[in-house]
Write a protein that holds these residues in place. Structure first.
Motif, PDB file in Angstrom:
ATOM      1  N   ALA A 133      26.998  22.198  59.730  1.00 40.89           N
ATOM      2  CA  ALA A 133      27.270  23.434  59.010  1.00 40.89           C
ATOM      3  C   ALA A 133      27.328  23.181  57.505  1.00 40.89           C
ATOM      4  CB  ALA A 133      28.575  24.054  59.491  1.00 40.89           C
ATOM      5  N   LEU A 134      27.923  22.060  57.106  1.00 47.76           N
ATOM      6  CA  LEU A 134      27.991  21.702  55.695  1.00 47.76           C
ATOM      7  C   LEU A 134      26.597  21.465  55.131  1.00 47.76           C
ATOM      8  CD1 LEU A 134      29.620  20.910  53.185  1.00 47.76           C
ATOM      9  CD2 LEU A 134      29.816  18.620  54.137  1.00 47.76           C
ATOM     10  N   LEU A 135      25.757  20.757  55.852  1.00 47.90           N
ATOM     11  CA  LEU A 135      24.387  20.508  55.412  1.00 47.90           C
ATOM     12  C   LEU A 135      23.587  21.806  55.319  1.00 47.90           C
ATOM     13  CD1 LEU A 135      22.259  18.426  54.645  1.00 47.90           C
ATOM     14  CD2 LEU A 135      21.710  18.209  57.072  1.00 47.90           C
ATOM     15  N   ALA A 136      23.779  22.720  56.249  1.00 48.35           N
ATOM     16  CA  ALA A 136      23.085  24.005  56.216  1.00 48.35           C
ATOM     17  C   ALA A 136      23.509  24.816  54.989  1.00 48.35           C
ATOM     18  CB  ALA A 136      23.357  24.789  57.488  1.00 48.35           C
ATOM     19  N   GLU A 137      24.785  24.791  54.652  1.00 43.66           N
ATOM     20  CA  GLU A 137      25.262  25.506  53.467  1.00 43.66           C
ATOM     21  C   GLU A 137      24.682  24.900  52.187  1.00 43.66           C
ATOM     22  OE1 GLU A 137      27.161  28.246  52.919  1.00 43.66           O
ATOM     23  OE2 GLU A 137      26.994  28.598  55.066  1.00 43.66           O
ATOM     24  N   VAL A 138      24.627  23.586  52.122  1.00 42.62           N
ATOM     25  CA  VAL A 138      24.055  22.931  50.942  1.00 42.62           C
ATOM     26  C   VAL A 138      22.576  23.284  50.818  1.00 42.62           C
ATOM     27  CG1 VAL A 138      23.467  20.688  49.935  1.00 42.62           C
ATOM     28  CG2 VAL A 138      25.743  21.070  50.865  1.00 42.62           C
ATOM     29  N   HIS A 139      21.866  23.286  51.932  1.00 46.90           N
ATOM     30  CA  HIS A 139      20.449  23.651  51.903  1.00 46.90           C
ATOM     31  C   HIS A 139      20.253  25.093  51.458  1.00 46.90           C
ATOM     32  CE1 HIS A 139      18.637  20.318  54.655  1.00 46.90           C
ATOM     33  NE2 HIS A 139      18.887  19.913  53.439  1.00 46.90           N
ATOM     34  N   SER A 140      21.100  26.005  51.927  1.00 50.05           N
ATOM     35  CA  SER A 140      20.949  27.407  51.539  1.00 50.05           C
ATOM     36  C   SER A 140      21.238  27.615  50.054  1.00 50.05           C
ATOM     37  CB  SER A 140      21.857  28.298  52.380  1.00 50.05           C
ATOM     38  OG  SER A 140      23.211  28.094  52.047  1.00 50.05           O
ATOM     39  N   PHE A 141      21.986  26.711  49.453  1.00 58.24           N
ATOM     40  CA  PHE A 141      22.301  26.767  48.032  1.00 58.24           C
ATOM     41  C   PHE A 141      21.225  26.076  47.198  1.00 58.24           C
ATOM     42  CE2 PHE A 141      24.647  24.811  44.412  1.00 58.24           C
ATOM     43  CZ  PHE A 141      25.012  25.969  43.784  1.00 58.24           C
ATOM     44  N   LEU A 142      20.709  24.954  47.672  1.00 56.82           N
ATOM     45  CA  LEU A 142      19.818  24.106  46.899  1.00 56.82           C
ATOM     46  C   LEU A 142      18.343  24.500  46.995  1.00 56.82           C
ATOM     47  CD1 LEU A 142      19.486  21.548  45.165  1.00 56.82           C
ATOM     48  CD2 LEU A 142      19.342  20.251  47.289  1.00 56.82           C
ATOM     49  N   GLU A 152      39.829  22.427  57.088  1.00 52.60           N
ATOM     50  CA  GLU A 152      41.286  22.394  57.227  1.00 52.60           C
ATOM     51  C   GLU A 152      41.673  21.574  58.448  1.00 52.60           C
ATOM     52  OE1 GLU A 152      43.617  25.883  56.673  1.00 52.60           O
ATOM     53  OE2 GLU A 152      41.998  26.889  55.608  1.00 52.60           O
ATOM     54  N   ARG A 153      42.686  20.753  58.283  1.00 47.08           N
ATOM     55  CA  ARG A 153      43.254  19.949  59.365  1.00 47.08           C
ATOM     56  C   ARG A 153      44.746  20.249  59.420  1.00 47.08           C
ATOM     57  NH1 ARG A 153      38.588  19.460  60.526  1.00 47.08           N
ATOM     58  NH2 ARG A 153      37.377  17.563  60.479  1.00 47.08           N
ATOM     59  N   LYS A 154      45.210  20.710  60.583  1.00 47.82           N
ATOM     60  CA  LYS A 154      46.626  21.062  60.718  1.00 47.82           C
ATOM     61  C   LYS A 154      47.492  19.841  60.986  1.00 47.82           C
ATOM     62  CE  LYS A 154      45.435  25.544  62.254  1.00 47.82           C
ATOM     63  NZ  LYS A 154      45.309  26.699  62.142  1.00 47.82           N
ATOM     64  N   ASP A 155      47.118  19.043  61.958  1.00 46.85           N
ATOM     65  CA  ASP A 155      47.903  17.860  62.312  1.00 46.85           C
ATOM     66  C   ASP A 155      47.136  16.597  61.960  1.00 46.85           C
ATOM     67  OD1 ASP A 155      49.950  19.407  63.428  1.00 46.85           O
ATOM     68  OD2 ASP A 155      48.869  19.540  65.334  1.00 46.85           O
ATOM     69  N   PRO A 156      47.752  15.683  61.223  1.00 46.84           N
ATOM     70  CA  PRO A 156      47.063  14.425  60.904  1.00 46.84           C
ATOM     71  C   PRO A 156      47.028  13.505  62.124  1.00 46.84           C
ATOM     72  CG  PRO A 156      49.253  14.416  59.957  1.00 46.84           C
ATOM     73  CD  PRO A 156      49.067  15.747  60.601  1.00 46.84           C
ATOM     74  N   SER A 157      45.971  13.595  62.884  1.00 44.73           N
ATOM     75  CA  SER A 157      45.832  12.728  64.054  1.00 44.73           C
ATOM     76  C   SER A 157      44.536  11.934  63.958  1.00 44.73           C
ATOM     77  CB  SER A 157      45.845  13.559  65.341  1.00 44.73           C
ATOM     78  OG  SER A 157      44.695  14.357  65.419  1.00 44.73           O
ATOM     79  N   LEU A 158      44.480  10.880  64.711  1.00 47.29           N
ATOM     80  CA  LEU A 158      43.309  10.011  64.702  1.00 47.29           C
ATOM     81  C   LEU A 158      42.081  10.730  65.259  1.00 47.29           C
ATOM     82  CD1 LEU A 158      42.426   7.203  63.934  1.00 47.29           C
ATOM     83  CD2 LEU A 158      42.990   6.447  66.234  1.00 47.29           C
ATOM     84  N   ALA A 159      42.285  11.677  66.167  1.00 51.34           N
ATOM     85  CA  ALA A 159      41.171  12.415  66.765  1.00 51.34           C
ATOM     86  C   ALA A 159      40.478  13.320  65.753  1.00 51.34           C
ATOM     87  CB  ALA A 159      41.658  13.229  67.945  1.00 51.34           C
ATOM     88  N   ASP A 160      41.205  13.756  64.726  1.00 44.67           N
ATOM     89  CA  ASP A 160      40.640  14.650  63.725  1.00 44.67           C
ATOM     90  C   ASP A 160      40.162  13.928  62.471  1.00 44.67           C
ATOM     91  OD1 ASP A 160      41.040  16.890  65.271  1.00 44.67           O
ATOM     92  OD2 ASP A 160      43.044  17.265  64.468  1.00 44.67           O
ATOM     93  N   LEU A 161      39.961  12.640  62.556  1.00 41.64           N
ATOM     94  CA  LEU A 161      39.529  11.856  61.406  1.00 41.64           C
ATOM     95  C   LEU A 161      38.070  12.167  61.070  1.00 41.64           C
ATOM     96  CD1 LEU A 161      40.556   9.630  59.503  1.00 41.64           C
ATOM     97  CD2 LEU A 161      39.559   7.971  61.064  1.00 41.64           C
ATOM     98  N   GLY A 162      37.801  12.453  59.804  1.00 40.14           N
ATOM     99  CA  GLY A 162      36.431  12.743  59.372  1.00 40.14           C
ATOM    100  C   GLY A 162      35.975  14.120  59.786  1.00 40.14           C
ATOM    101  N   LEU A 163      34.656  14.319  59.761  1.00 37.25           N
ATOM    102  CA  LEU A 163      34.062  15.582  60.151  1.00 37.25           C
ATOM    103  C   LEU A 163      33.474  15.485  61.551  1.00 37.25           C
ATOM    104  CD1 LEU A 163      32.009  16.495  56.938  1.00 37.25           C
ATOM    105  CD2 LEU A 163      34.187  17.477  57.652  1.00 37.25           C
ATOM    106  N   THR A 164      33.508  16.595  62.267  1.00 38.48           N
ATOM    107  CA  THR A 164      32.811  16.632  63.552  1.00 38.48           C
ATOM    108  C   THR A 164      31.323  16.809  63.280  1.00 38.48           C
ATOM    109  OG1 THR A 164      32.992  19.027  63.771  1.00 38.48           O
ATOM    110  CG2 THR A 164      34.806  17.698  64.666  1.00 38.48           C
ATOM    111  N   LEU A 165      30.520  16.615  64.278  1.00 35.95           N
ATOM    112  CA  LEU A 165      29.078  16.787  64.131  1.00 35.95           C
ATOM    113  C   LEU A 165      28.747  18.230  63.773  1.00 35.95           C
ATOM    114  CD1 LEU A 165      26.324  15.450  64.313  1.00 35.95           C
ATOM    115  CD2 LEU A 165      26.296  15.958  66.743  1.00 35.95           C
ATOM    116  N   ALA A 166      29.427  19.173  64.385  1.00 44.25           N
ATOM    117  CA  ALA A 166      29.189  20.588  64.090  1.00 44.25           C
ATOM    118  C   ALA A 166      29.575  20.915  62.644  1.00 44.25           C
ATOM    119  CB  ALA A 166      29.966  21.467  65.053  1.00 44.25           C
ATOM    120  N   GLU A 167      30.691  20.370  62.169  1.00 45.24           N
ATOM    121  CA  GLU A 167      31.101  20.598  60.782  1.00 45.24           C
ATOM    122  C   GLU A 167      30.108  19.975  59.801  1.00 45.24           C
ATOM    123  OE1 GLU A 167      35.960  20.776  61.194  1.00 45.24           O
ATOM    124  OE2 GLU A 167      34.955  18.837  61.004  1.00 45.24           O
ATOM    125  N   GLY A 168      29.605  18.806  60.109  1.00 47.65           N
ATOM    126  CA  GLY A 168      28.614  18.154  59.260  1.00 47.65           C
ATOM    127  C   GLY A 168      27.317  18.941  59.187  1.00 47.65           C
TER     128      GLY A 168
END
Length: 80
Positions: free
Chosen positions: A44-53, A26-42
Motif C-alpha cells: 500500500a505504501l509503494l502504491a501511494e508513492v507511485h501515485s504521487f511520483l 499506527e501500532r497500539k501495542d509494542p509487540s514483537l509480532a508487530d515489528l516492521g511493516l506487513t506485506l500489505a502495508e508495504g
C-alpha cells in the motif's frame, strides 16, 4: 506509536515546500509480532508513492518531448 510518512518532491511542478502525507502507520501495542511493516502495508505504501511520483515524472518527460531535438521547433500533438 504512530509513524507519519511524508513525501517532498523537488524539481517538479510542485513547490519544494509542498508536502504530501503518503501513509500513517499506527501500532497500539509494542509487540514483537508487530515489528516492521506487513506485506500489505508495504504494498500500500509503494502504491501511494507511485501515485504521487509517476504523474510528476510523466509530466516532466512529456514536457521534454514537446520540441524537436535538431531544430527546436514545437511538435504538434492532439492530446496529452
Amino acid at each position: 506509536m504512530r509513524l507519519i510518512i511524508e513525501a517532498h518532491l523537488e524539481g517538479g511542478e510542485a513547490r519544494a515546500t509542498d508536502a504530501t502525507i503518503v501513509d500513517v502507520v499506527e501500532r497500539k501495542d509494542p509487540s514483537l509480532a508487530d515489528l516492521g511493516l506487513t506485506l500489505a502495508e508495504g504494498r500500500a505504501l509503494l502504491a501511494e508513492v507511485h501515485s504521487f511520483l509517476v504523474p510528476e515524472q510523466t509530466a516532466g518527460w512529456m514536457e521534454s518531448q514537446m520540441a524537436r531535438h535538431r531544430c527546436g521547433s514545437i511538435l504538434a500533438h492532439k492530446d496529452a
